[in-house]
Scaffold this motif. Structure first.
Motif, PDB file in Angstrom:
ATOM      1  N   THR A 248     -20.311  39.927  -3.046  1.00 29.29           N
ATOM      2  CA  THR A 248     -20.560  38.652  -3.715  1.00 29.29           C
ATOM      3  C   THR A 248     -20.958  37.569  -2.723  1.00 29.29           C
ATOM      4  O   THR A 248     -21.879  36.786  -2.979  1.00 29.29           O
ATOM      5  N   ARG A 249     -20.290  37.534  -1.579  1.00 26.47           N
ATOM      6  CA  ARG A 249     -20.638  36.504  -0.580  1.00 26.47           C
ATOM      7  C   ARG A 249     -22.055  36.719  -0.057  1.00 26.47           C
ATOM      8  O   ARG A 249     -22.824  35.766   0.085  1.00 26.47           O
ATOM      9  N   TRP A 250     -22.409  37.968   0.229  1.00 20.89           N
ATOM     10  CA  TRP A 250     -23.768  38.269   0.687  1.00 20.89           C
ATOM     11  C   TRP A 250     -24.782  37.898  -0.401  1.00 20.89           C
ATOM     12  O   TRP A 250     -25.817  37.282  -0.111  1.00 20.89           O
ATOM     13  N   GLY A 251     -24.494  38.246  -1.662  1.00 23.40           N
ATOM     14  CA  GLY A 251     -25.406  37.925  -2.758  1.00 23.40           C
ATOM     15  C   GLY A 251     -25.569  36.435  -2.962  1.00 23.40           C
ATOM     16  O   GLY A 251     -26.676  35.945  -3.191  1.00 23.40           O
ATOM     17  N   MET A 252     -24.467  35.686  -2.856  1.00 22.62           N
ATOM     18  CA  MET A 252     -24.540  34.222  -3.012  1.00 22.62           C
ATOM     19  C   MET A 252     -25.374  33.602  -1.899  1.00 22.62           C
ATOM     20  O   MET A 252     -26.205  32.723  -2.147  1.00 22.62           O
ATOM     21  N   THR A 253     -25.160  34.059  -0.675  1.00 22.82           N
ATOM     22  CA  THR A 253     -25.908  33.504   0.464  1.00 22.82           C
ATOM     23  C   THR A 253     -27.397  33.800   0.330  1.00 22.82           C
ATOM     24  O   THR A 253     -28.237  32.916   0.520  1.00 22.82           O
TER      25      THR A 253
ATOM     26  N   ALA B   5     -16.881  34.087  -4.010  1.00 24.41           N
ATOM     27  CA  ALA B   5     -16.557  35.461  -3.613  1.00 24.41           C
ATOM     28  C   ALA B   5     -15.046  35.698  -3.648  1.00 24.41           C
ATOM     29  O   ALA B   5     -14.588  36.764  -4.075  1.00 24.41           O
ATOM     30  N   ALA B   6     -14.265  34.713  -3.227  1.00 29.98           N
ATOM     31  CA  ALA B   6     -12.809  34.850  -3.272  1.00 29.98           C
ATOM     32  C   ALA B   6     -12.322  34.916  -4.716  1.00 29.98           C
ATOM     33  O   ALA B   6     -11.391  35.663  -5.039  1.00 29.98           O
TER      34      ALA B   6
ATOM     35  N   THR C 274     -18.871  26.887  -3.230  1.00 34.38           N
ATOM     36  CA  THR C 274     -19.260  27.511  -1.966  1.00 34.38           C
ATOM     37  C   THR C 274     -19.282  29.025  -2.119  1.00 34.38           C
ATOM     38  O   THR C 274     -18.578  29.572  -2.976  1.00 34.38           O
ATOM     39  N   PRO C 275     -20.065  29.725  -1.299  1.00 39.03           N
ATOM     40  CA  PRO C 275     -20.069  31.187  -1.379  1.00 39.03           C
ATOM     41  C   PRO C 275     -18.685  31.798  -1.162  1.00 39.03           C
ATOM     42  O   PRO C 275     -18.329  32.772  -1.826  1.00 39.03           O
TER      43      PRO C 275
END
Length: 194
Positions: free
Chosen positions: A162-167, A47-48, A42-43
């Motif tokens: 990272t979360r924004w990039g993954m999404t 990211a975590a 999961t994103p």
């Protein structure tokens, strides 16, 4: 081995490659970002994990992977992403900067009688004997205390990026797959836009 070099690199070339990539730093950044974006998790988990790796890179004692693994377990992060984040952010070129910033931040937090500029005068003697008791107060305590706020700030920044990039990456990939499926259903011919 199929793609082995005829003449293996010597020790000096291996050290140079470890400190300075053969192609460029931008290519290394692209490689690590693609590796992180293509993880099957999961994103939030990815990211975590990256944030845990970045957080652990600020600590001076060298237990970065252990710190990152424990932190991943606590915040449900991806362990592979933590390893990639720790390797990317904490490397031989960045360690002096990270540890120097941690030490200076720790000095600000402590407000104690630490040297104003530079390390203590007898640091070479303490490093030679590697006495942890002697190194604790002037060096390690400020570095450990300074690593926490810096690691939190940079970890949160890398978590958001990272979360924004993954999404964004997964949304773009989903659009491409939907478009391919639509073209395949129609026999490969384009449908004119109305």
């Amino acid at each position: 081995m199929l793609f082995r070099r005829r003449e293996p690199d010597g020790l000096l070339e291996r050290v140079r490659t470890y400190l300075w990539p053969r192609r460029s730093f931008s290519r290394s950044v692209q490689y690590f970002s693609k590796r992180i974006l293509r993880l099957k998790a999961t994103p939030h988990s990815v990211a975590a994990g990256v944030a845990a790796g970045v957080f652990a890179s600020f600590f001076p004692l060298g237990f970065h992977f252990i710190i990152a693994a424990v932190l991943c377990w606590v915040i449900a992060g991806n362990l592979v992403a933590a390893a990639l984040g720790a390797v990317f952010f904490g490397n031989p070129l960045s360690f002096p900067l990270l540890w120097g910033a941690s030490w200076e931040t720790g000095k600000l937090i402590l407000h104690e009688h630490l040297p104003r500029h530079g390390p203590p005068e007898h640091l070479g003697e303490m490093m030679h004997t590697l006495s942890l008791a002697k190194l604790w107060h002037p060096i390690l305590e400020p570095m450990l205390l300074g690593a926490v706020p810096l690691g939190l700030v940079f970890g949160l920044v890398f978590y958001g990026v990272t979360r924004w990039g993954m999404t964004a990456f997964r949304a773009q990939r989903q659009r491409r797959m939907t478009e391919r499926a639509r073209k395949a259903r129609q026999g490969g011919r384009e449908v004119p836009a109305e």
